[in-house]
Design an enzyme around this catalytic site. Sequence first.
Site, short mmCIF file in Angstrom:
data_model
loop_
_atom_site.label_atom_id
_atom_site.label_comp_id
_atom_site.label_asym_id
_atom_site.label_seq_id
_atom_site.Cartn_x
_atom_site.Cartn_y
_atom_site.Cartn_z
N LEU A 1 0.83 -1.21 0.00
CA LEU A 1 0.00 0.00 0.00
C LEU A 1 0.86 1.25 0.00
O LEU A 1 0.77 2.10 -0.88
CB LEU A 1 -0.93 0.01 1.21
CG LEU A 1 -1.75 1.29 1.43
CD1 LEU A 1 -2.71 1.51 0.26
CD2 LEU A 1 -2.50 1.25 2.76
N PRO B 1 6.31 6.19 -1.54
CA PRO B 1 7.12 7.33 -1.07
C PRO B 1 6.30 8.58 -0.77
O PRO B 1 6.62 9.33 0.16
CB PRO B 1 8.10 7.55 -2.22
CG PRO B 1 8.27 6.20 -2.83
CD PRO B 1 6.92 5.56 -2.74
N HIS C 1 17.15 -0.97 33.60
CA HIS C 1 18.35 -1.79 33.35
C HIS C 1 19.60 -0.92 33.23
O HIS C 1 20.71 -1.42 33.41
CB HIS C 1 18.18 -2.62 32.07
CG HIS C 1 17.39 -3.87 32.25
ND1 HIS C 1 16.02 -3.89 32.28
CD2 HIS C 1 17.79 -5.16 32.41
CE1 HIS C 1 15.59 -5.13 32.43
NE2 HIS C 1 16.64 -5.92 32.52
N GLU D 1 0.61 0.52 10.59
CA GLU D 1 -0.83 0.27 10.57
C GLU D 1 -1.61 1.52 10.95
O GLU D 1 -2.68 1.46 11.55
CB GLU D 1 -1.20 -0.90 11.51
CG GLU D 1 -1.53 -2.18 10.80
CD GLU D 1 -0.26 -2.91 10.35
OE1 GLU D 1 0.79 -2.26 10.16
OE2 GLU D 1 -0.31 -4.14 10.17
N THR E 1 -0.53 5.73 12.09
CA THR E 1 0.15 6.36 13.22
C THR E 1 -0.82 6.58 14.38
O THR E 1 -2.05 6.54 14.21
CB THR E 1 0.74 7.71 12.82
OG1 THR E 1 -0.35 8.59 12.48
CG2 THR E 1 1.69 7.57 11.63
#
Length: 378
Positions: A125, A128, A337, A362, A364
């Site tokens: 889909l 650019p 961590h 999918e 934003t």
Amino acid sequence: MDFAFNEIQTLFQNAARDFAEREVAPLVEEAEAKEEIPLQLFTKLGELGYLCPGYPEEYGGGGMGKIGECILYEELGKVSSGICSAIMVQGGLATKMIAAHGTEAQKQKYLAAACRGTKIAAYGLTEPNAGSDAANIQTKATRKDGGYIINGSKIYITNGQVCDFVTIAAVTDKSKGSKGISTIVVDADTPGFSRNKMRKLGNHSSPTSELYFDDCRVPAENLIGEEGQGFKYMLESLTGARISHSARSIGLAQAALEKTVAYAKERVQFGQPIGKNQGVSFRLARLAAEIEAARWLLYRVAWLFDQGQDCRKEAAMTKLYSAEVAVQMAEAAMRIHAGAGYLAESVVQRYYRDAILYPITEGTSEIQQVIIARELGL
């Protein structure tokens, strides 16, 4: 109202978890280093009937609907976001329109092969100059000699580097705007089709490509459904894809939480485990609640989808919420961590690199909020 999986779903959850831990986990490190998907996973999952759990059994699927898909993707997402992404596209966007609108011949040729894992699928889909503005695609499919001549390009295509066929959105009548977009299947061995691997910050085990179509001639029977209905089909498919995406987000978030809780119990500073400090324990407690809330929202929306109810708003909600929670959890894991998480060999830095993609793909997070606002009448 039932707040637990049924017996079949519970058995499948256990089986999917076992497969992820036994078959997928040992392959992740090499797959990430090589930036390749272990192709044997498609056939292994296909043989078990796990590859496309949402599709009917008659085509090799699991017959378990959207809830079954989410169970699989949550378990795979715990082990590898990238590998989960490749599998998710196979059973989702790349084949959903064939399942919903394809002819029986198309289902036998493409859908059944995708369910078995004998063919790898991709969906094209994004271009650019057509991302969130999906109606602005420029790839053209021109009618000629009883078929279509396709010219154009696609970008950021999951499975693009390894696919055997790609389902694409192409303009068949530019004068009609979004109603001039159609969905067409292009086989990877079609003359004029080429691809170029793209390197990414994260999700390395999910091969991503630019696709090029240079006078690709495909037969008319490769048109899915009706000409000019491709944009509508795409919107339908994205609703289901956003629900699946949420399952992967929650899987990663859960894995990051478990890893960080274990570290907070083991890491001792100033004479006690760092988890005894409220700055750490409260943050993890809050995130544990957020993850649990995201999971309940996910499976509620998956249930709505399986009931055939309109859940465009709710799909946007679960995609938005779970993606943001995953990013928050991955960031917290990195912070807690500290230097240990920043090392290249740490899985924690991979969680972070993978998760920051979630609010983008999918649709934003901003697009999800646009959808929700519109559904609210704003």
